[in-house]
Scaffold this active site. Sequence first.
Site, short mmCIF file in Angstrom:
data_model
loop_
_atom_site.label_atom_id
_atom_site.label_comp_id
_atom_site.label_asym_id
_atom_site.label_seq_id
_atom_site.Cartn_x
_atom_site.Cartn_y
_atom_site.Cartn_z
N ARG A 61 0.83 -1.22 0.00
CA ARG A 61 0.00 0.00 0.00
C ARG A 61 0.86 1.26 0.00
O ARG A 61 0.42 2.32 0.44
CB ARG A 61 -0.98 0.00 1.18
CG ARG A 61 -0.35 -0.06 2.56
CD ARG A 61 -1.43 0.12 3.61
NE ARG A 61 -0.90 -0.04 4.96
CZ ARG A 61 -1.59 0.24 6.06
NH1 ARG A 61 -2.81 0.69 5.96
NH2 ARG A 61 -1.07 0.06 7.26
N ASP B 138 11.26 -7.03 7.15
CA ASP B 138 10.80 -6.11 6.10
C ASP B 138 10.50 -4.73 6.66
O ASP B 138 10.19 -3.81 5.89
CB ASP B 138 9.57 -6.68 5.38
CG ASP B 138 8.43 -7.00 6.33
OD1 ASP B 138 8.62 -7.91 7.16
OD2 ASP B 138 7.37 -6.38 6.25
N LYS C 1 1.46 6.49 0.90
CA LYS C 1 1.03 5.28 1.60
C LYS C 1 -0.49 5.30 1.73
O LYS C 1 -1.05 6.18 2.38
CB LYS C 1 1.67 5.18 2.98
CG LYS C 1 1.37 3.87 3.70
CD LYS C 1 2.19 3.74 4.97
CE LYS C 1 1.91 2.41 5.66
NZ LYS C 1 2.71 2.25 6.89
#
Length: 522
Positions: A105, A273, A128
Site C-alpha cells: 500500500r 521487512d 502510503k
Amino acid sequence: MKQHLSSDRFTYDFCGTFPGDHSGSLKPRQTPGVLYSEAVPTPVAKPALLAWSDELAEELGIERPNEDDINLLGGNLGTANMKPYALCYAGHQFGNWAGQLGDGRAICLGEWPVDGSSTNGSWEVQLKGAGPTAYSRRADGRAVLRSSVREYLMSEAMHYLGVPTTRALSLVTTGDQVVRDMFYDGRPAYEPGAIVCRTAPSFLRFGNFEMLAARNELDSLQNLVDWTITRYYPHIQGEDQVLRWFGEVVERTASMIVEWVRVGFVHGVMNTDNMSVLGLTIDYGPYSFLDNYDPDFTPNTTDLPGRRYAFGKQANMAYWNLSCLANALVPISKDVDRLSEVLKTYEEHYWTKYYAMMGGKLGLDHVRDEDIQIFQEFESMLAAIQPDMTIFYQLLIDLPLDAQTEQEVVSYFQSSFYDDLSPEGRAQLHHLIHKYQTRRKANACTAEDAKAQMQSSNPRFVLRNYLLHQAIEQLEKGEDTLFRKLQEAIKDPYSKRFEEFFETRPGWATEQAGCSMLSCSS
C-alpha cells in the site's frame, strides 16, 4: 529554489539501474527477476489536505501545496514524466520466513532532488494508502484516517525527539470510505480513508536483500549492495566493501535501538521487512511509547502471547534481524567467517551506546565502571515498581541531592506511579535513589551541567497512544483542535510548553481499543 511537487521534477535512478516490471498491472502476483513493479495510484473521490510539514518541505525545497499538488498527494494526478512504482522485497515476520511481500500500500512517486543532500542529492517520496500494487496480495492498498494520522504524527515526533526516522510530508483525506477489521475479530467497519506522503533518503529494507538471496538472483543482489554503498555509503571504497557496509548497518541499527530505549518507544512489529538499511525507524503501525515501565509490554495484538517484539526484547530482535541480513549476504561475501564476526560487533556497539545514553539520562559526567551496576539497578527497580517512564525521568532531573527518608523519596515520585508501592518496592526505590544521589555528588561537572544533560536526554512530552486515540476520534467528527495541538507539541518535546499533556495515562485508556493495544492494521 523551492518548487511544487507537481512540477515534474522527480528522477528515477533506482528504476534506471535495476530490472522492473513495466506492465503496469496491479494484479497481485509473484515478480521474480525484478526489484520493483510500476504502479499508478488509484484516484480517490475528494482529496483534501489535512496536514503539511512546513519544516520538512523547507528542508526538501518543496513549495506549500497548490490544488495540483493536493491532487498529486491524493493519487489523482500524475505528471508527464512520472513513473511511480512499488518495491519488491521479502521478510521474516514474527520469526518465520514469509517469502515475497513488497509495497502493498505504498507507491513511490520518485526521487526528489534535494540541494545539499548527503544521500546523492535526492529523497524518495512515497504515497502510503494510494491504492493496490502488484504486492497488495488480498488487500486493497488503502489506508484509513486512523493509521495515517498515527504515521504522520509519529514520524515527525520521532524526528524532533532526535531518533533516526523516515519523515512525513503531508496527510490527505480521500473522501472515500475504507473497510477495516481493526482487531481481526470478524467486526469489519467503514472508516474514512487517508493517504500519508512519507519521505526518506531510501526505504530499502533488510527484506530487499533477503528477497534476492532467496531467489538466487545473485547478480541483482551484488548490484543492489554496490548501488546502496555508492549512493548512501560513498565513503566506503576499496576492498571488503560488503563487510564494511554491513558493519555500518550493524552500528546504525544498534544506535537506532538505543534511541528507542532512551525515549521508551516500542515499534511493535520488528519484522525484517520493517528494518531499514540506513538505520531509520520505518513503518509506523502498532507502536507505542511506554506509559508504565514494563519491559514485557507490546502494543501489538498480533504479537501476543509470545511478545516477541516487547520493549525489553527489541535489542535482541534487532540482532536477530541483522543475522537474517547477514545470511542474505553470504552468497556474495568473500569471507563468511568475517561476516559472522562483523555481526557479533552488534553487542559491543549496543552496550557502548546504551551506557553512554544512560549516563545522559542520569546526568553523569562520564560513565565509570561502577556506574554499570547502577544502570542495571535502575532497570530492575523501574521494572519492579513500573512508574510512568517519562514522568519518572522528568522528576529525576530536579531531584534534591540531599539524603532523604523513604517516605520523602516515595512522596517525591508519587505523581509518576500508577499503583501504590509495596513495602519492597518502596525500599528498593529509596535504596537506589540514595545510591544515585551519592553518585551524582561525585560528578566532576556542575549540577547545572548535569541537569542540562538530563533535560536534553529525557523528553517531557511523548506522543502517547491515548492522545492519538482522542485526536483521531475528534477528527472523525470533524474537529481538529487536539490534532493541531499535538502537531505543535511534537516539535518541542523537551520543553515545558505543553504541560496539559504532562500526566500519567488516564484509567479509561488502559483497556480502550486503540489506546492500550493495536493490530498490524493500525
